[in-house]
Design an enzyme around this catalytic site. Structure first.
Site, mmCIF file in Angstrom:
data_model
loop_
_atom_site.group_PDB
_atom_site.id
_atom_site.type_symbol
_atom_site.label_atom_id
_atom_site.label_comp_id
_atom_site.label_asym_id
_atom_site.label_seq_id
_atom_site.Cartn_x
_atom_site.Cartn_y
_atom_site.Cartn_z
ATOM 1 N N ASP A 11 -86.354 20.547 -79.197
ATOM 2 C CA ASP A 11 -85.278 21.303 -79.843
ATOM 3 C C ASP A 11 -84.122 21.459 -78.853
ATOM 4 O O ASP A 11 -84.291 22.080 -77.801
ATOM 5 C CB ASP A 11 -85.863 22.663 -80.230
ATOM 6 C CG ASP A 11 -84.848 23.593 -80.844
ATOM 7 O OD1 ASP A 11 -83.672 23.208 -81.014
ATOM 8 O OD2 ASP A 11 -85.229 24.741 -81.151
ATOM 9 N N ASP A 35 -77.064 21.366 -86.623
ATOM 10 C CA ASP A 35 -75.921 22.294 -86.730
ATOM 11 C C ASP A 35 -76.423 23.710 -87.057
ATOM 12 O O ASP A 35 -76.076 24.689 -86.369
ATOM 13 C CB ASP A 35 -74.990 21.765 -87.840
ATOM 14 C CG ASP A 35 -73.605 22.378 -87.808
ATOM 15 O OD1 ASP A 35 -73.335 23.223 -86.941
ATOM 16 O OD2 ASP A 35 -72.784 22.004 -88.671
ATOM 17 N N SER A 122 -75.642 11.722 -86.403
ATOM 18 C CA SER A 122 -75.543 10.956 -87.669
ATOM 19 C C SER A 122 -76.865 10.416 -88.205
ATOM 20 O O SER A 122 -76.876 9.780 -89.261
ATOM 21 C CB SER A 122 -74.560 9.774 -87.556
ATOM 22 O OG SER A 122 -73.222 10.219 -87.621
#
Ligand code: ADP
Length: 173
Positions: A11, A35, A122
């Site tokens: 993480d 995000d 992405s």
């Protein structure tokens, strides 16, 4: 493995680096995936800074990057960049992913960042093929590190097993 590139699985909000990069969207108002995790862990100070940026320049274009506080994160800064949504693999989409990495690194250097951690931009909601994205990420970072004297270390933080495996292969060659 390159001496100044590190690979970890986990993480990114837990990573101790001068800056971590967020795979944001153009609104800078938060979202899902990494995000959401960054805003949750870093607290409201990050969104406060994002709002100021939006007031000043109206968000962040795809391929560009902006910098905010890291709030409660171990990282001092969050660099928010917007990767492209993958549709058909047009050269422009590949170029925009490269720009997202490069502009994040340039902004890091401008702010005296020595260690910076990247997620796999992405490759989640924006559906970029993980193998292509990993190649772009690694080649852009390697190229940048050759000439740059401020950024000393780049940490690739892979969340899922597939990305971790791809980066492991690329970085050990
Ligand atoms: P994008 O919209 O750029 O695709 P996502 O957040 O959907 O952004 O996904 C980008 C990558 O971030 C994915 O590979 C996803 O597995 C990864 N990811 C999700 N949460 C975390 C996290 N807490 N730390 C690091 N990487 C994460």
């Amino acid at each position: 493995m390159q001496p100044n590139i590190e690979l970890i699985q986990g993480d990114i909000t837990q990573v101790e680096a001068d800056a971590i990069v967020n795979a944001a969207n153009t609104s800078l108002m938060g979202g899902g995936g990494v995000d959401g995790a960054i805003h949750r862990a870093g607290g409201p100070a990050i969104l406060d800074d994002c709002r100021k940026i939006v007031a000043r320049q109206g968000g962040c274009k795809t391929g560009e990057a902006v910098i905010t506080t890291g709030g409660k994160l171990p990282a001092r800064y969050v660099i928010h960049t917007v990767g492209p949504v993958y549709n058909s693999g047009k050269p422009k989409e590949l170029e925009l992913l490269r720009s997202a990495y490069l502009n994040s690194l340039k902004l890091a250097a401008e702010n005296g960042v020595r260690t910076i951690a990247f997620p796999n931009i992405s490759t989640g909601i924006y559906r970029f093929p993980k193998d292509k994205a990993a190649e772009i990420a690694v080649s852009t970072v390697k190229e940048f590190l050759i000439d740059n004297k401020i950024v000393e270390k780049v940490i690739f933080v892979c969340f899922d097993d597939e990305n971790y495996g791809l980066y492991k292969q690329l970085l050990h060659n």
